[in-house]
Design a protein around this motif. Structure first.
Motif, PDB file in Angstrom:
ATOM      1  N   LYS A 114      -9.509  -8.917   1.639  1.00  0.00           N
ATOM      2  CA  LYS A 114     -10.025  -8.390   2.912  1.00  0.00           C
ATOM      3  C   LYS A 114      -9.004  -7.464   3.576  1.00  0.00           C
ATOM      4  CE  LYS A 114     -10.139 -10.864   6.673  1.00  0.00           C
ATOM      5  NZ  LYS A 114     -10.351 -11.968   7.608  1.00  0.00           N
ATOM      6  N   PHE A 115      -7.733  -7.892   3.609  1.00  0.00           N
ATOM      7  CA  PHE A 115      -6.687  -7.091   4.233  1.00  0.00           C
ATOM      8  C   PHE A 115      -6.466  -5.776   3.491  1.00  0.00           C
ATOM      9  CE2 PHE A 115      -4.373 -10.847   6.449  1.00  0.00           C
ATOM     10  CZ  PHE A 115      -5.251 -10.768   7.508  1.00  0.00           C
ATOM     11  N   VAL A 116      -6.484  -5.818   2.172  1.00  0.00           N
ATOM     12  CA  VAL A 116      -6.289  -4.603   1.378  1.00  0.00           C
ATOM     13  C   VAL A 116      -7.432  -3.626   1.650  1.00  0.00           C
ATOM     14  CG1 VAL A 116      -6.198  -3.648  -0.965  1.00  0.00           C
ATOM     15  CG2 VAL A 116      -4.888  -5.699  -0.405  1.00  0.00           C
ATOM     16  N   GLN A 117      -8.669  -4.137   1.681  1.00  0.00           N
ATOM     17  CA  GLN A 117      -9.814  -3.269   1.961  1.00  0.00           C
ATOM     18  C   GLN A 117      -9.697  -2.634   3.336  1.00  0.00           C
ATOM     19  OE1 GLN A 117     -13.468  -5.394   1.236  1.00  0.00           O
ATOM     20  NE2 GLN A 117     -13.271  -5.183  -0.989  1.00  0.00           N
ATOM     21  N   GLN A 118      -9.229  -3.407   4.337  1.00  0.00           N
ATOM     22  CA  GLN A 118      -9.057  -2.867   5.680  1.00  0.00           C
ATOM     23  C   GLN A 118      -8.026  -1.733   5.676  1.00  0.00           C
ATOM     24  OE1 GLN A 118      -7.908  -6.187   8.114  1.00  0.00           O
ATOM     25  NE2 GLN A 118      -9.993  -6.953   8.335  1.00  0.00           N
ATOM     26  N   GLN A 119      -6.954  -1.913   4.935  1.00  0.00           N
ATOM     27  CA  GLN A 119      -5.884  -0.911   4.899  1.00  0.00           C
ATOM     28  C   GLN A 119      -6.321   0.371   4.182  1.00  0.00           C
ATOM     29  OE1 GLN A 119      -2.829  -1.020   6.505  1.00  0.00           O
ATOM     30  NE2 GLN A 119      -3.848  -2.779   7.424  1.00  0.00           N
ATOM     31  N   LEU A 120      -7.184   0.225   3.194  1.00  0.00           N
ATOM     32  CA  LEU A 120      -7.600   1.384   2.395  1.00  0.00           C
ATOM     33  C   LEU A 120      -8.807   2.125   2.959  1.00  0.00           C
ATOM     34  CD1 LEU A 120      -7.097   0.047  -1.236  1.00  0.00           C
ATOM     35  CD2 LEU A 120      -5.576   1.501   0.098  1.00  0.00           C
ATOM     36  N   VAL A 179      -3.379  -1.709  -5.949  1.00  0.00           N
ATOM     37  CA  VAL A 179      -2.739  -2.439  -4.850  1.00  0.00           C
ATOM     38  C   VAL A 179      -2.834  -3.943  -5.089  1.00  0.00           C
ATOM     39  CG1 VAL A 179      -2.800  -2.918  -2.367  1.00  0.00           C
ATOM     40  CG2 VAL A 179      -3.159  -0.587  -3.183  1.00  0.00           C
ATOM     41  N   MET A 180      -4.024  -4.413  -5.459  1.00  0.00           N
ATOM     42  CA  MET A 180      -4.212  -5.849  -5.702  1.00  0.00           C
ATOM     43  C   MET A 180      -3.313  -6.319  -6.844  1.00  0.00           C
ATOM     44  SD  MET A 180      -6.211  -7.251  -3.491  1.00  0.00           S
ATOM     45  CE  MET A 180      -6.762  -8.788  -4.199  1.00  0.00           C
ATOM     46  N   GLY A 181      -3.186  -5.511  -7.892  1.00  0.00           N
ATOM     47  CA  GLY A 181      -2.340  -5.858  -9.025  1.00  0.00           C
ATOM     48  C   GLY A 181      -0.877  -5.977  -8.634  1.00  0.00           C
ATOM     49  N   ALA A 182      -0.468  -5.179  -7.677  1.00  0.00           N
ATOM     50  CA  ALA A 182       0.926  -5.208  -7.228  1.00  0.00           C
ATOM     51  C   ALA A 182       1.183  -6.325  -6.221  1.00  0.00           C
ATOM     52  CB  ALA A 182       1.295  -3.865  -6.606  1.00  0.00           C
ATOM     53  N   ILE A 183       0.165  -6.644  -5.428  1.00  0.00           N
ATOM     54  CA  ILE A 183       0.382  -7.599  -4.333  1.00  0.00           C
ATOM     55  C   ILE A 183       0.243  -9.061  -4.757  1.00  0.00           C
ATOM     56  CG2 ILE A 183      -1.916  -7.881  -3.330  1.00  0.00           C
ATOM     57  CD1 ILE A 183      -0.649  -7.277  -0.650  1.00  0.00           C
ATOM     58  N   MET A 184      -0.667  -9.360  -5.664  1.00  0.00           N
ATOM     59  CA  MET A 184      -0.938 -10.756  -6.007  1.00  0.00           C
ATOM     60  C   MET A 184       0.278 -11.512  -6.547  1.00  0.00           C
ATOM     61  SD  MET A 184      -3.711 -11.451  -4.665  1.00  0.00           S
ATOM     62  CE  MET A 184      -4.021 -13.119  -5.192  1.00  0.00           C
ATOM     63  N   PRO A 185       1.107 -10.919  -7.398  1.00  0.00           N
ATOM     64  CA  PRO A 185       2.293 -11.666  -7.832  1.00  0.00           C
ATOM     65  C   PRO A 185       3.249 -11.997  -6.678  1.00  0.00           C
ATOM     66  CG  PRO A 185       1.897  -9.796  -9.288  1.00  0.00           C
ATOM     67  CD  PRO A 185       0.958  -9.662  -8.141  1.00  0.00           C
ATOM     68  N   LYS A 186       3.258 -11.162  -5.642  1.00  0.00           N
ATOM     69  CA  LYS A 186       4.141 -11.391  -4.495  1.00  0.00           C
ATOM     70  C   LYS A 186       3.698 -12.576  -3.647  1.00  0.00           C
ATOM     71  CE  LYS A 186       5.223  -6.493  -3.897  1.00  0.00           C
ATOM     72  NZ  LYS A 186       5.107  -5.357  -2.984  1.00  0.00           N
ATOM     73  N   VAL A 187       2.372 -12.785  -3.567  1.00  0.00           N
ATOM     74  CA  VAL A 187       1.846 -13.816  -2.670  1.00  0.00           C
ATOM     75  C   VAL A 187       1.247 -15.001  -3.426  1.00  0.00           C
ATOM     76  CG1 VAL A 187       1.396 -12.174  -0.815  1.00  0.00           C
ATOM     77  CG2 VAL A 187      -0.416 -12.688  -2.435  1.00  0.00           C
ATOM     78  N   LYS A 188       1.499 -15.082  -4.714  1.00  0.00           N
ATOM     79  CA  LYS A 188       0.923 -16.127  -5.558  1.00  0.00           C
ATOM     80  C   LYS A 188       1.166 -17.525  -4.977  1.00  0.00           C
ATOM     81  CE  LYS A 188       0.409 -17.200 -10.328  1.00  0.00           C
ATOM     82  NZ  LYS A 188       0.733 -16.728 -11.641  1.00  0.00           N
ATOM     83  N   GLY A 189       0.076 -18.230  -4.721  1.00  0.00           N
ATOM     84  CA  GLY A 189       0.168 -19.588  -4.196  1.00  0.00           C
ATOM     85  C   GLY A 189       0.430 -19.656  -2.704  1.00  0.00           C
ATOM     86  N   LYS A 190       0.757 -18.530  -2.094  1.00  0.00           N
ATOM     87  CA  LYS A 190       1.099 -18.523  -0.674  1.00  0.00           C
ATOM     88  C   LYS A 190      -0.012 -17.966   0.194  1.00  0.00           C
ATOM     89  CE  LYS A 190       5.957 -17.800  -1.734  1.00  0.00           C
ATOM     90  NZ  LYS A 190       7.047 -16.821  -1.681  1.00  0.00           N
ATOM     91  N   ALA A 191      -1.056 -17.396  -0.447  1.00  0.00           N
ATOM     92  CA  ALA A 191      -2.154 -16.808   0.317  1.00  0.00           C
ATOM     93  C   ALA A 191      -3.426 -16.857  -0.517  1.00  0.00           C
ATOM     94  CB  ALA A 191      -1.829 -15.375   0.698  1.00  0.00           C
ATOM     95  N   VAL A 246       0.844  -1.196   0.000  1.00  0.00           N
ATOM     96  CA  VAL A 246       0.000   0.000   0.000  1.00  0.00           C
ATOM     97  C   VAL A 246       0.879   1.245   0.000  1.00  0.00           C
ATOM     98  CG1 VAL A 246      -1.608   1.358   1.402  1.00  0.00           C
ATOM     99  CG2 VAL A 246      -2.064  -1.052   1.016  1.00  0.00           C
ATOM    100  N   SER A 247       1.904   1.263   0.834  1.00  0.00           N
ATOM    101  CA  SER A 247       2.777   2.443   0.875  1.00  0.00           C
ATOM    102  C   SER A 247       3.657   2.515  -0.374  1.00  0.00           C
ATOM    103  CB  SER A 247       3.624   2.443   2.140  1.00  0.00           C
ATOM    104  OG  SER A 247       4.472   1.327   2.160  1.00  0.00           O
ATOM    105  N   GLU A 248       4.067   1.372  -0.891  1.00  0.00           N
ATOM    106  CA  GLU A 248       4.887   1.301  -2.103  1.00  0.00           C
ATOM    107  C   GLU A 248       4.161   1.904  -3.310  1.00  0.00           C
ATOM    108  OE1 GLU A 248       5.987  -2.617  -4.457  1.00  0.00           O
ATOM    109  OE2 GLU A 248       6.905  -2.636  -2.465  1.00  0.00           O
ATOM    110  N   VAL A 249       2.867   1.568  -3.426  1.00  0.00           N
ATOM    111  CA  VAL A 249       2.052   2.040  -4.544  1.00  0.00           C
ATOM    112  C   VAL A 249       1.587   3.471  -4.302  1.00  0.00           C
ATOM    113  CG1 VAL A 249      -0.155   1.614  -5.729  1.00  0.00           C
ATOM    114  CG2 VAL A 249       1.324  -0.288  -5.180  1.00  0.00           C
TER     115      VAL A 249
END
Length: 147
Positions: free
Chosen positions: A140-146, A121-133, A107-110
Motif C-alpha cells: 500500500k505504501f509503495v503504491q502511494q509513493q509511486l 521497488v518491492m524487490g528491493a524493499i522486502m528483504p529490508k523489512v522481512k518479518g518486521k512489516a 523509491v529514491s534509491e531505486v
C-alpha cells in the motif's frame, strides 16, 4: 540465543507447565522448520527460520479472516491464541512512520518514478523489512509513493 533454541526451550517449558495450546503451536512450527530444512537441504539460517514463522503466521491470519467471515467464533478464538503465541517469536514490527521512511528511501534509491517500477521497488524493499512489516502494508505504501 537463536530463534530455534528459543523455540526448543519454550517447548520444554510448555511441557512442564502443561500448556497444551502453546505446546501444540510450537510443535507445528518446529515440524514446519524441519520440513523446510529437508526441502532446502541445509541447516536453516536465522533468516530462513523467520521466513517459515512468517508463513505460519500468515496462514493463520488468513484462516482467521475466513472463520470470522463464516461466523465460526469457536475456531476463530483458537486461531487468535495461536497467532498470539507465534507473534512472540517475531521481531518487533516497524511503526507506520518507520516503514514510510524506508519506502521513501528505497523509491529514491531505486530511482522509481512510475507504477511501472513497482516490482523493482518491492524487490528491493522486502528483504529490508522481512518479518518486521506486513507485505500488504508495504504494498500500500509503495503504491502511494509511486502514484
Amino acid at each position: 540465543m537463536t530463534l530455534l533454541e528459543r523455540l526448543t526451550q519454550d517447548m520444554k517449558a510448555a511441557m512442564k507447565n502443561k500448556e497444551k495450546q502453546k505446546l501444540s503451536v510450537i510443535r507445528m512450527v518446529k515440524s514446519s522448520l524441519q520440513y523446510e530444512e529437508i526441502k532446502l537441504g541445509h541447516e536453516l539460517s536465522e533468516d530462513d527460520v523467520l521466513t517459515v514463522l512468517n508463513r505460519e503466521l500468515k496462514q493463520r491470519k488468513d484462516s482467521l479472516h475466513e472463520f470470522e467471515k463464516a461466523n465460526r467464533d469457536d475456531l476463530a478464538s483458537k486461531l487468535r491464541e495461536e497467532i498470539e503465541i507465534l507473534e512472540q517469536y517475531m521481531p518487533e514490527q516497524l511503526s507506520e512512520e518507520e516503514l514510510l521512511e524506508i519506502v521513501k528511501a528505497t523509491v529514491s534509491e531505486v530511482g522509481a518514478t512510475s507504477k511501472a517500477d513497482f516490482g523493482k521497488v518491492m524487490g528491493a524493499i522486502m528483504p529490508k523489512v522481512k518479518g518486521k512489516a506486513d507485505g500488504n502494508v508495504v504494498n500500500k505504501f509503495v503504491q502511494q509513493q509511486l502514484s
